[in-house]
Design a protein around this motif. Sequence first.
Motif, PDB file in Angstrom:
ATOM      1  N   VAL A 196       0.861  -1.186   0.000  1.00  0.00           N
ATOM      2  CA  VAL A 196       0.000   0.000   0.000  1.00  0.00           C
ATOM      3  C   VAL A 196       0.894   1.232   0.000  1.00  0.00           C
ATOM      4  CG1 VAL A 196      -1.775   1.297   1.239  1.00  0.00           C
ATOM      5  CG2 VAL A 196      -1.800  -1.211   1.303  1.00  0.00           C
ATOM      6  N   MET A 197       0.615   2.163  -0.905  1.00  0.00           N
ATOM      7  CA  MET A 197       1.331   3.434  -0.909  1.00  0.00           C
ATOM      8  C   MET A 197       0.719   4.379   0.129  1.00  0.00           C
ATOM      9  SD  MET A 197       1.701   4.064  -5.035  1.00  0.00           S
ATOM     10  CE  MET A 197       0.106   3.319  -5.467  1.00  0.00           C
ATOM     11  N   LEU A 198       1.527   5.308   0.602  1.00  0.00           N
ATOM     12  CA  LEU A 198       1.041   6.395   1.452  1.00  0.00           C
ATOM     13  C   LEU A 198       1.413   7.716   0.803  1.00  0.00           C
ATOM     14  CD1 LEU A 198      -0.156   7.602   4.101  1.00  0.00           C
ATOM     15  CD2 LEU A 198       2.173   7.517   5.034  1.00  0.00           C
ATOM     16  N   ALA A 199       0.411   8.551   0.553  1.00  0.00           N
ATOM     17  CA  ALA A 199       0.638   9.932   0.124  1.00  0.00           C
ATOM     18  C   ALA A 199       0.192  10.819   1.274  1.00  0.00           C
ATOM     19  CB  ALA A 199      -0.153  10.250  -1.144  1.00  0.00           C
ATOM     20  N   ALA A 200       1.122  11.565   1.855  1.00  0.00           N
ATOM     21  CA  ALA A 200       0.790  12.265   3.097  1.00  0.00           C
ATOM     22  C   ALA A 200       1.430  13.637   3.170  1.00  0.00           C
ATOM     23  CB  ALA A 200       1.235  11.436   4.297  1.00  0.00           C
ATOM     24  N   ARG A 201       0.692  14.552   3.768  1.00  0.00           N
ATOM     25  CA  ARG A 201       1.231  15.859   4.100  1.00  0.00           C
ATOM     26  C   ARG A 201       2.336  15.711   5.137  1.00  0.00           C
ATOM     27  NH1 ARG A 201      -3.858  19.908   4.816  1.00  0.00           N
ATOM     28  NH2 ARG A 201      -2.170  21.112   5.764  1.00  0.00           N
ATOM     29  N   GLN A 202       3.084  16.786   5.325  1.00  0.00           N
ATOM     30  CA  GLN A 202       4.170  16.744   6.300  1.00  0.00           C
ATOM     31  C   GLN A 202       4.295  18.068   7.065  1.00  0.00           C
ATOM     32  OE1 GLN A 202       7.340  15.591   3.695  1.00  0.00           O
ATOM     33  NE2 GLN A 202       7.504  17.587   2.705  1.00  0.00           N
ATOM     34  N   ASP A 203       3.149  18.727   7.233  1.00  0.00           N
ATOM     35  CA  ASP A 203       3.176  20.054   7.853  1.00  0.00           C
ATOM     36  C   ASP A 203       2.364  20.143   9.135  1.00  0.00           C
ATOM     37  OD1 ASP A 203       0.799  19.651   6.479  1.00  0.00           O
ATOM     38  OD2 ASP A 203       0.556  21.762   5.923  1.00  0.00           O
ATOM     39  N   THR A 204       1.841  19.018   9.621  1.00  0.00           N
ATOM     40  CA  THR A 204       1.032  19.060  10.838  1.00  0.00           C
ATOM     41  C   THR A 204       1.399  17.897  11.746  1.00  0.00           C
ATOM     42  OG1 THR A 204      -0.765  17.658   9.997  1.00  0.00           O
ATOM     43  CG2 THR A 204      -0.895  20.016   9.506  1.00  0.00           C
ATOM     44  N   TRP A 205       0.992  18.023  12.996  1.00  0.00           N
ATOM     45  CA  TRP A 205       1.220  16.945  13.960  1.00  0.00           C
ATOM     46  C   TRP A 205       0.496  15.670  13.531  1.00  0.00           C
ATOM     47  CZ3 TRP A 205       4.329  15.867  17.883  1.00  0.00           C
ATOM     48  CH2 TRP A 205       3.973  14.874  18.773  1.00  0.00           C
ATOM     49  N   THR A 206      -0.722  15.806  13.026  1.00  0.00           N
ATOM     50  CA  THR A 206      -1.466  14.635  12.576  1.00  0.00           C
ATOM     51  C   THR A 206      -0.730  13.924  11.446  1.00  0.00           C
ATOM     52  OG1 THR A 206      -3.582  15.608  13.201  1.00  0.00           O
ATOM     53  CG2 THR A 206      -3.650  13.822  11.600  1.00  0.00           C
ATOM     54  N   ALA A 207      -0.165  14.699  10.507  1.00  0.00           N
ATOM     55  CA  ALA A 207       0.575  14.098   9.401  1.00  0.00           C
ATOM     56  C   ALA A 207       1.751  13.271   9.915  1.00  0.00           C
ATOM     57  CB  ALA A 207       1.073  15.189   8.457  1.00  0.00           C
ATOM     58  N   PHE A 208       2.423  13.772  10.927  1.00  0.00           N
ATOM     59  CA  PHE A 208       3.536  13.036  11.539  1.00  0.00           C
ATOM     60  C   PHE A 208       3.039  11.726  12.137  1.00  0.00           C
ATOM     61  CE2 PHE A 208       5.836  12.327  15.620  1.00  0.00           C
ATOM     62  CZ  PHE A 208       7.043  11.899  15.093  1.00  0.00           C
ATOM     63  N   GLN A 209       1.897  11.758  12.812  1.00  0.00           N
ATOM     64  CA  GLN A 209       1.344  10.550  13.412  1.00  0.00           C
ATOM     65  C   GLN A 209       0.901   9.550  12.343  1.00  0.00           C
ATOM     66  OE1 GLN A 209       1.325   9.897  16.757  1.00  0.00           O
ATOM     67  NE2 GLN A 209       2.498  11.793  16.917  1.00  0.00           N
ATOM     68  N   VAL A 210       0.334  10.050  11.234  1.00  0.00           N
ATOM     69  CA  VAL A 210      -0.077   9.171  10.132  1.00  0.00           C
ATOM     70  C   VAL A 210       1.135   8.466   9.539  1.00  0.00           C
ATOM     71  CG1 VAL A 210      -0.961   9.189   7.756  1.00  0.00           C
ATOM     72  CG2 VAL A 210      -2.206  10.394   9.571  1.00  0.00           C
ATOM     73  N   ARG A 211       2.204   9.192   9.333  1.00  0.00           N
ATOM     74  CA  ARG A 211       3.424   8.585   8.791  1.00  0.00           C
ATOM     75  C   ARG A 211       3.994   7.533   9.738  1.00  0.00           C
ATOM     76  NH1 ARG A 211       6.790  11.868   5.096  1.00  0.00           N
ATOM     77  NH2 ARG A 211       5.393  13.213   3.892  1.00  0.00           N
ATOM     78  N   ALA A 212       3.989   7.851  11.025  1.00  0.00           N
ATOM     79  CA  ALA A 212       4.495   6.883  12.004  1.00  0.00           C
ATOM     80  C   ALA A 212       3.613   5.642  12.045  1.00  0.00           C
ATOM     81  CB  ALA A 212       4.567   7.533  13.386  1.00  0.00           C
ATOM     82  N   GLY A 213       2.292   5.832  11.953  1.00  0.00           N
ATOM     83  CA  GLY A 213       1.380   4.698  11.939  1.00  0.00           C
ATOM     84  C   GLY A 213       1.567   3.833  10.712  1.00  0.00           C
ATOM     85  N   TYR A 214       1.877   4.463   9.575  1.00  0.00           N
ATOM     86  CA  TYR A 214       2.121   3.709   8.342  1.00  0.00           C
ATOM     87  C   TYR A 214       3.345   2.807   8.497  1.00  0.00           C
ATOM     88  CZ  TYR A 214       3.358   2.811   3.455  1.00  0.00           C
ATOM     89  OH  TYR A 214       3.701   2.212   2.263  1.00  0.00           O
ATOM     90  N   ALA A 215       4.429   3.357   9.008  1.00  0.00           N
ATOM     91  CA  ALA A 215       5.640   2.557   9.197  1.00  0.00           C
ATOM     92  C   ALA A 215       5.379   1.384  10.142  1.00  0.00           C
ATOM     93  CB  ALA A 215       6.763   3.440   9.736  1.00  0.00           C
ATOM     94  N   GLU A 216       4.649   1.653  11.211  1.00  0.00           N
ATOM     95  CA  GLU A 216       4.334   0.594  12.168  1.00  0.00           C
ATOM     96  C   GLU A 216       3.411  -0.454  11.555  1.00  0.00           C
ATOM     97  OE1 GLU A 216       2.426   0.144  16.676  1.00  0.00           O
ATOM     98  OE2 GLU A 216       2.595   2.118  15.718  1.00  0.00           O
ATOM     99  N   GLY A 217       2.402  -0.003  10.809  1.00  0.00           N
ATOM    100  CA  GLY A 217       1.449  -0.928  10.210  1.00  0.00           C
ATOM    101  C   GLY A 217       2.075  -1.813   9.147  1.00  0.00           C
ATOM    102  N   VAL A 218       2.946  -1.240   8.326  1.00  0.00           N
ATOM    103  CA  VAL A 218       3.645  -2.040   7.307  1.00  0.00           C
ATOM    104  C   VAL A 218       4.436  -3.161   7.969  1.00  0.00           C
ATOM    105  CG1 VAL A 218       5.557  -1.964   5.649  1.00  0.00           C
ATOM    106  CG2 VAL A 218       3.731  -0.253   5.542  1.00  0.00           C
ATOM    107  N   ARG A 219       5.090  -2.826   9.068  1.00  0.00           N
ATOM    108  CA  ARG A 219       5.880  -3.843   9.785  1.00  0.00           C
ATOM    109  C   ARG A 219       4.976  -4.900  10.412  1.00  0.00           C
ATOM    110  NH1 ARG A 219       6.911  -4.326  14.972  1.00  0.00           N
ATOM    111  NH2 ARG A 219       6.146  -2.214  15.409  1.00  0.00           N
ATOM    112  N   LEU A 220       3.918  -4.474  11.097  1.00  0.00           N
ATOM    113  CA  LEU A 220       3.056  -5.422  11.808  1.00  0.00           C
ATOM    114  C   LEU A 220       2.302  -6.350  10.852  1.00  0.00           C
ATOM    115  CD1 LEU A 220       1.509  -3.121  14.575  1.00  0.00           C
ATOM    116  CD2 LEU A 220       3.223  -4.919  14.883  1.00  0.00           C
ATOM    117  N   LEU A 221       1.885  -5.820   9.699  1.00  0.00           N
ATOM    118  CA  LEU A 221       1.054  -6.587   8.769  1.00  0.00           C
ATOM    119  C   LEU A 221       1.863  -7.286   7.691  1.00  0.00           C
ATOM    120  CD1 LEU A 221      -1.841  -3.981   8.372  1.00  0.00           C
ATOM    121  CD2 LEU A 221      -1.847  -6.067   9.759  1.00  0.00           C
ATOM    122  N   GLY A 222       3.173  -7.103   7.712  1.00  0.00           N
ATOM    123  CA  GLY A 222       4.019  -7.775   6.743  1.00  0.00           C
ATOM    124  C   GLY A 222       3.843  -7.268   5.325  1.00  0.00           C
ATOM    125  N   LEU A 223       3.486  -6.007   5.159  1.00  0.00           N
ATOM    126  CA  LEU A 223       3.323  -5.418   3.833  1.00  0.00           C
ATOM    127  C   LEU A 223       4.689  -5.081   3.234  1.00  0.00           C
ATOM    128  CD1 LEU A 223       0.366  -3.006   4.624  1.00  0.00           C
ATOM    129  CD2 LEU A 223       0.260  -5.036   3.159  1.00  0.00           C
TER     130      LEU A 223
END
Length: 352
Positions: A199-226
Amino acid sequence: MALTAEERRARILDAVRELGTVRVVDLAERLGLAAVTVRRDIAALADNGLLHRSHGAVSLPRGAAAPAPTGRDRVIGMLVPTVGSYFDEIIDGARTAATAAGARLVLGIAPYGATEDRAQAEQLLESGVDGLLVTPNWTPEGPGGVGAWIGELPLPTVLVERRAPADSAGAGLDSVASDHRHGVILALRHLTGLGHGAVMLAARQDTWTAFQVRAGYAEGVRLLGLEPQPVIGIEHPGQDSEAVAERIAEGVAQGVRAVLVHNDQEAIQLVPILRARGLRVPEDVAMISYDDVFAALAAPPLTAVAPPKRAVGGAALELLLRRLDSGDAGLPVHHVELLPELKIRTSCGGVG
C-alpha cells in the motif's frame, strides 16, 4: 449622587462574596460602574489583602468564605490552529459539552506555521478564562520550538489532539487526542483483507497529525508484513496533486494498486487527475483517505479513516472541568487516546 470610593469598594466585596470568582468586566457591568474604576478599586482592595486578582478575574483570598465555583461559573479558553474542516468538529464537540455543563467557550486561533501560540494563549488568559484547551503548533518532528511556556501556564490546561513527549515541558499536562496510528493500521488491515500486499502512502508533512499518520504507516507495514513503499510527500497541500498522481501511477505500474491519502482534500483532488491518466478508483487503484471530513462527498465516495473529532473536543472539555472542580484534590494526569473508525464506502472496492 456618585458613590464614594468606600461605598464602591464595599459593593465590590459584597458582589464577590456572592459570586465567588468573577471576571472584572462582568463585575463592572453588574455594578453599573466603569471598568477602569472597578479595576482601580480592586487594586486597592487587593493591596489591603481583601481580594485576590488573577488574569482578569477577582476572588476572595484563600481561606475567606466564598461559594464554590460551579460549571456555570466557568469560562474556558480554546486555542486551535485553524477553523474550518477538521477543527470545526472538535470545536463543536467542546462547545456542546460546555453548553451542557453551563460553561462558556472562548476561541483563539494561532494559524499553522505561525509562532503566535504563546501570545494567543496569553490573550485568552487576560480575558479572564478559568482554564485552557490548547492545540499547539507542534511540527511533524515533535514539539520543537514550543518552549517551556506550555508547561508553565498558570491555569489548568488540557492538550487537544496533541500529546507531549515524556521529556518535554508539557509532559505533565492532561491530553485528549485521536490515536492516529491506530487509524492508519485500520486502513492498512482493511486493504490487506482485500488482497493488497503493498500500500502506498501519500501524506502531508506540515502538521502533527501528518507526523502521526506517517508513524502509523511505518508501524502498520511492519506489523502486517506489507511490502514497504517510499512515502509520497505532499509538500504543498492543494498544489502537488499532479506530481502526487504521477508517483501513484508509477506505483500502480509496478503492481502496487492501493493508496492511503492524508487528507480528504488531497484525496478528492487526486481522483479526477488519476482518471485523466487512465486510472479509475477503485477499479485500477483502491483509495482510502484520512480525516473523513469531506470523504463521503467525493465521486466515488471515499472510504476514510474517521478520527473521533467531536468526541475529542467533548472529552477534553469535560476533563478540564473535572480538573477545575478537583482543585488540589489529587486528580491524576490523564493522557486519553480515542480510537478512530474506518468508514467503508466504494473507493477501495469490495463493497456493492
